[in-house]
Design an enzyme around this catalytic site. Structure first.
Site, PDB file in Angstrom:
ATOM      1  CG  HIS A 102      -2.036  -1.008   1.099  1.00  0.00           C
ATOM      2  ND1 HIS A 102      -3.298  -0.796   1.576  1.00  0.00           N
ATOM      3  CD2 HIS A 102      -2.054  -2.241   0.525  1.00  0.00           C
ATOM      4  CE1 HIS A 102      -4.056  -1.848   1.317  1.00  0.00           C
ATOM      5  NE2 HIS A 102      -3.318  -2.744   0.686  1.00  0.00           N
ATOM      6  CD  GLU A 104      -2.138   4.453   2.793  1.00  0.00           C
ATOM      7  OE1 GLU A 104      -1.723   3.625   1.949  1.00  0.00           O
ATOM      8  OE2 GLU A 104      -3.325   4.773   2.897  1.00  0.00           O
ATOM      9  CB  CYS A 129      -7.256   0.377   3.782  1.00  0.00           C
ATOM     10  SG  CYS A 129      -5.697  -0.476   4.028  1.00  0.00           S
ATOM     11  CB  CYS A 132      -2.728   1.810   5.656  1.00  0.00           C
ATOM     12  SG  CYS A 132      -2.215   1.157   4.061  1.00  0.00           S
TER      13      CYS A 132
HETATM   14  N1  THU Z   1      -4.457   1.036  -1.436  1.00  0.00           N
HETATM   15  C1  THU Z   1      -3.479   1.775  -0.841  1.00  0.00           C
HETATM   16  O1  THU Z   1      -2.373   1.893  -1.379  1.00  0.00           O
HETATM   17  N2  THU Z   1      -3.741   2.347   0.366  1.00  0.00           N
HETATM   18  C2  THU Z   1      -4.939   2.224   1.014  1.00  0.00           C
HETATM   19  O2  THU Z   1      -4.991   2.373   2.218  1.00  0.00           O
HETATM   20  C3  THU Z   1      -6.103   1.823   0.216  1.00  0.00           C
HETATM   21  C4  THU Z   1      -5.766   0.820  -0.845  1.00  0.00           C
HETATM   22  C5  THU Z   1      -4.141   0.358  -2.706  1.00  0.00           C
HETATM   23  C6  THU Z   1      -3.965  -1.135  -2.553  1.00  0.00           C
HETATM   24  C7  THU Z   1      -4.289  -1.617  -3.951  1.00  0.00           C
HETATM   25  O3  THU Z   1      -3.116  -1.497  -4.733  1.00  0.00           O
HETATM   26  C8  THU Z   1      -5.315  -0.627  -4.453  1.00  0.00           C
HETATM   27  O4  THU Z   1      -5.186   0.548  -3.640  1.00  0.00           O
HETATM   28  C9  THU Z   1      -6.745  -1.133  -4.374  1.00  0.00           C
HETATM   29  O5  THU Z   1      -7.073  -1.476  -3.095  1.00  0.00           O
HETATM   30 ZN    ZN Z   2      -3.941   0.533   2.985  1.00  0.00          ZN
END
Ligand code: THU
Ligand code: ZN
Length: 294
Positions: A102, A104, A129, A132
């Site tokens: 992710h 973060e 999310c 994270c």
């Molecule tokens: N994603 C993030 O990078 N951070 C979050 O907290 C929300 C989700 C990314 C993970 C994945 O690559 C895409 O967004 C769809 O969930």
């Molecule tokens: Zn996340």
């Protein structure tokens, strides 16, 4: 300038383009700004820490690799040093979704791998999310970490993660980004193994004591290392390969250009990164993984 930045850069305000162009001119721009560079850009553009971090988000998001979701998340971590570190989500086709990084996690581990000792804030283009929020609750900044999101009031991790479960619940006092040297040594003396050992020695594995580190060498001879970062809730832990891929991607290198990799783990540990590391490397086209134990 690295081609991934072209579109986002062209949409920045003119004054910010002028201030950033000399820093971002080369392909190997490290996707971070030193405190000195941050101060110069803030002065030149009349921005404060928060407005600069928001303005940089499209550049961070431009670093994402999203073959599965096509959903670009960008994050900017600000260290207590004043340095800024970009982060973006990284997905792997051909590997389980659990291997995803992710944005973060990327920004946080990016700061850690470049030697930052603690974070002051993280700015993200979407709400973090649950995974994270939990990942960030492992940091030595605690629930006071500032969280900045577009269109939301300034808040802290504590606001986004009330009644948090964390390291304290498992009586752990060494937190993510605390300086640590586990002091393990290895007979092999090749440069790649030495770097993987160095990563292992700085890894955060207080729950399993299964410290590990990865070093990746590209076809053009560059080396990137990753340290394992465990989490009190276990599942949000960041494997050492993912950390190395963070440094590689943020440095402007291509994850499909790995020539060989070294994974080092603790002897007698009750878990292993080996199978997951081998599988994710194979999804990236690299079959050459050496495994040592210390
Ligand atoms: N994603 C993030 O990078 N951070 C979050 O907290 C929300 C989700 C990314 C993970 C994945 O690559 C895409 O967004 C769809 O969930
Ligand atoms: Zn996340």
């Amino acid at each position: 300038m690295h081609p991934r930045f072209h579109t986002a850069f062209a949409e920045l305000p003119a004054s910010l383009q002028t201030a950033l162009e000399p820093l971002m001119r080369h392909d190997d721009f490290p996707s971070m700004l030193t405190a000195q560079q941050v101060d110069a850009v803030k002065d030149a553009c009349g921005l404060d820490n928060d407005t600069l971090a928001f303005a940089l988000l499209p550049l961070a998001a431009a670093c994402s690799i999203t073959p599965i979701s096509h959903f670009q998340v960008g994050a900017i971590a600000r260290g207590v040093s004043g340095n800024l570190y970009f982060g973006a989500n990284i997905e792997f086709s051909g590997a389980p979704l659990q291997q995803t990084i992710h944005a973060e996690q990327c920004a946080v581990s990016h700061a850690w791998l470049r030697g930052e000792k603690s974070l002051a804030s993280i700015t993200v283009n979407y709400t973090p999310c649950g995974h994270c929020r939990q990942f960030m609750n492992e940091l030595n900044s605690g629930t006071g970490l500032a969280i900045r999101l577009p269109g939301r009031a300034p808040a802290t991790l504590g606001d986004y993660l009330p009644d948090a479960f964390g390291p304290k619940d498992l009586n752990i006092t060494t937190l993510l980004m605390d300086t640590i040297n586990h002091g393990f040594t290895l007979a092999e003396t090749d440069a790649l193994s030495a770097q993987a050992l160095d990563a292992l020695n700085q890894s955060h594995a207080p729950y399993s004591n299964a410290q590990s580190g990865v070093a990746l060498e590209t076809h053009d001879g560059k080396i990137y290392t990753g340290r394992y970062a465990e989490n009190a809730a276990f599942n949000p832990s960041l494997p050492p390969l993912q950390a190395a891929l963070v440094l590689m991607t943020m440095s402007g290198a291509d994850c499909q250009q790995i020539n060989r990799a070294v994974l080092i783990e603790r002897n007698g540990a009750n878990l292993s990164q080996f199978d997951a590391t081998r599988a994710t490397l194979a999804a990236l086209g690299c079959q050459n993984l050496t495994h040592h134990r210390v």
